[in-house]
Design a protein around this motif. Structure first.
Motif, short mmCIF file in Angstrom:
data_model
loop_
_atom_site.label_atom_id
_atom_site.label_comp_id
_atom_site.label_asym_id
_atom_site.label_seq_id
_atom_site.Cartn_x
_atom_site.Cartn_y
_atom_site.Cartn_z
N ILE A 28 63.25 82.10 39.02
CA ILE A 28 61.99 82.95 38.94
C ILE A 28 61.36 82.49 37.54
N ALA A 29 62.11 82.38 36.52
CA ALA A 29 61.08 81.91 35.14
C ALA A 29 61.15 80.58 34.76
N GLY A 30 62.11 79.62 35.55
CA GLY A 30 62.28 78.19 35.14
C GLY A 30 63.01 78.39 33.55
N GLY A 31 63.47 77.19 33.03
CA GLY A 31 64.06 76.97 31.78
C GLY A 31 63.96 75.62 31.35
N ARG A 32 64.78 75.31 30.33
CA ARG A 32 64.69 73.99 29.89
C ARG A 32 65.08 72.83 30.86
N TRP A 33 65.80 73.13 31.70
CA TRP A 33 66.53 72.31 32.55
C TRP A 33 66.14 72.68 34.19
N ASN A 34 65.13 73.37 34.37
CA ASN A 34 64.56 73.52 35.78
C ASN A 34 63.32 74.06 35.66
N SER A 35 62.40 74.04 36.60
CA SER A 35 61.08 74.39 36.88
C SER A 35 61.13 75.75 37.65
N ALA A 36 60.34 76.64 37.59
CA ALA A 36 60.23 77.78 38.35
C ALA A 36 60.45 77.43 39.82
N GLY A 37 61.16 78.13 40.73
CA GLY A 37 61.17 77.87 42.18
C GLY A 37 62.52 77.15 42.39
N HIS A 38 63.22 76.77 41.23
CA HIS A 38 64.52 76.03 41.54
C HIS A 38 65.55 76.49 40.95
N ALA A 39 66.49 77.31 41.74
CA ALA A 39 67.60 78.17 41.35
C ALA A 39 68.82 77.15 40.63
N MET A 40 69.08 77.73 39.32
CA MET A 40 69.88 77.00 38.69
C MET A 40 71.07 77.97 37.72
N LEU A 41 72.14 77.91 37.90
CA LEU A 41 73.21 78.68 36.92
C LEU A 41 73.51 77.82 35.50
N TYR A 42 73.13 78.61 34.48
CA TYR A 42 73.16 78.26 33.08
C TYR A 42 74.40 78.75 32.50
N THR A 43 75.56 77.61 32.49
CA THR A 43 76.74 78.17 31.59
C THR A 43 76.86 77.37 30.27
N SER A 44 77.95 77.68 29.60
CA SER A 44 78.28 77.17 28.34
C SER A 44 79.55 76.72 28.12
N GLU A 45 80.00 75.80 27.41
CA GLU A 45 81.25 75.63 27.24
C GLU A 45 82.03 76.31 26.39
N SER A 46 81.57 77.19 25.63
CA SER A 46 82.09 78.26 24.89
C SER A 46 81.43 79.57 24.74
N ARG A 47 82.30 80.59 24.21
CA ARG A 47 81.64 81.81 24.24
C ARG A 47 80.75 81.80 22.90
N ALA A 48 80.97 80.93 21.91
CA ALA A 48 80.06 80.91 20.86
C ALA A 48 78.64 80.34 21.21
N LEU A 49 78.62 79.35 22.16
CA LEU A 49 77.49 78.66 22.12
C LEU A 49 76.60 79.50 23.35
N CYS A 50 77.37 80.34 24.26
CA CYS A 50 76.64 81.27 24.94
C CYS A 50 75.87 82.39 23.84
N THR A 51 76.56 82.93 22.99
CA THR A 51 75.94 83.57 21.74
C THR A 51 74.73 83.08 21.26
N ALA A 52 74.95 81.81 20.68
CA ALA A 52 73.96 81.15 20.25
C ALA A 52 72.58 81.28 21.05
N GLU A 53 72.92 80.58 22.45
CA GLU A 53 71.90 80.56 23.29
C GLU A 53 71.06 81.97 23.49
N ILE A 54 71.91 83.12 23.57
CA ILE A 54 71.22 84.33 23.75
C ILE A 54 70.34 84.76 22.62
N ALA A 55 70.91 84.42 21.22
CA ALA A 55 70.25 84.76 20.15
C ALA A 55 68.93 83.92 19.95
N VAL A 56 68.91 82.53 20.15
CA VAL A 56 67.57 81.93 20.13
C VAL A 56 66.46 82.61 21.04
#
Length: 153
Positions: free
Chosen positions: A22-50
């Motif tokens: 729906i929104a698009g992101g750094r690695w996909n444009s809107a209209g393309h489904a993609m699941l974003y995941t991270s290698e660690s809990r800490a990186l997930c936290t930082a990604e949400i924070a920014v």
């Protein structure tokens, strides 16, 4: 391999990539489904924070542990393989084109990309439409509380 994702509780079992579609992101444009995941809990936290407004503590989140079987091949992109503007803020269209091509080609179910937020760490982008996606499983979900010091003004 276990990767991690932070999501609102009501989406804790949703691995469809619909939000990114729906929104698009750094690695996909809107209209393309993609699941974003991270290698660690800490990186997930930082990604949400920014991506959260300063002064607003994100609430009602769950940490999702996701298993990607070792039998699934992963496309590994290093910073040296990316265009010069790959880490720009706001994100560049060039990275969306890379992600859209990854999805369209369908050769890999997962693509490993360097994190902009935490240099040296990696995010794992998952194609929910790939045949191998059926083997990607939620292993655990748990309530997650952010440390308010990350969000103070």
């Amino acid at each position: 391999m276990i990767v991690y994702r932070l999501a609102k509780e009501k989406y804790k079992h949703d691995l469809s990539g619909k939000g990114a579609e729906i929104a698009g992101g750094r690695w996909n444009s809107a209209g393309h489904a993609m699941l974003y995941t991270s290698e660690s809990r800490a990186l997930c936290t930082a990604e949400i924070a920014v991506h959260s407004p300063l002064g607003i503590l994100p609430k009602d989140y769950c940490l999702i542990s996701i298993e990607i079987p070792d039998s699934i091949d992963i496309k590994d992109l290093t910073a040296a393989q990316l265009p010069e503007d790959w880490a720009s803020v706001p994100h560049a269209v060039s990275t969306q084109l890379i992600g859209d091509k990854f999805l369209k080609e369908g050769k890999y179910a997962v693509m490993k990309v360097p994190s902009v937020v935490v240099p040296g760490d990696y995010n794992y982008l998952v194609n929910p439409l790939h045949d191998a996606f059926a083997r990607v499983k939620v292993k655990k979900t748990e309530r997650f509380s952010f440390d308010k010091r990350l969000f103070v003004r």
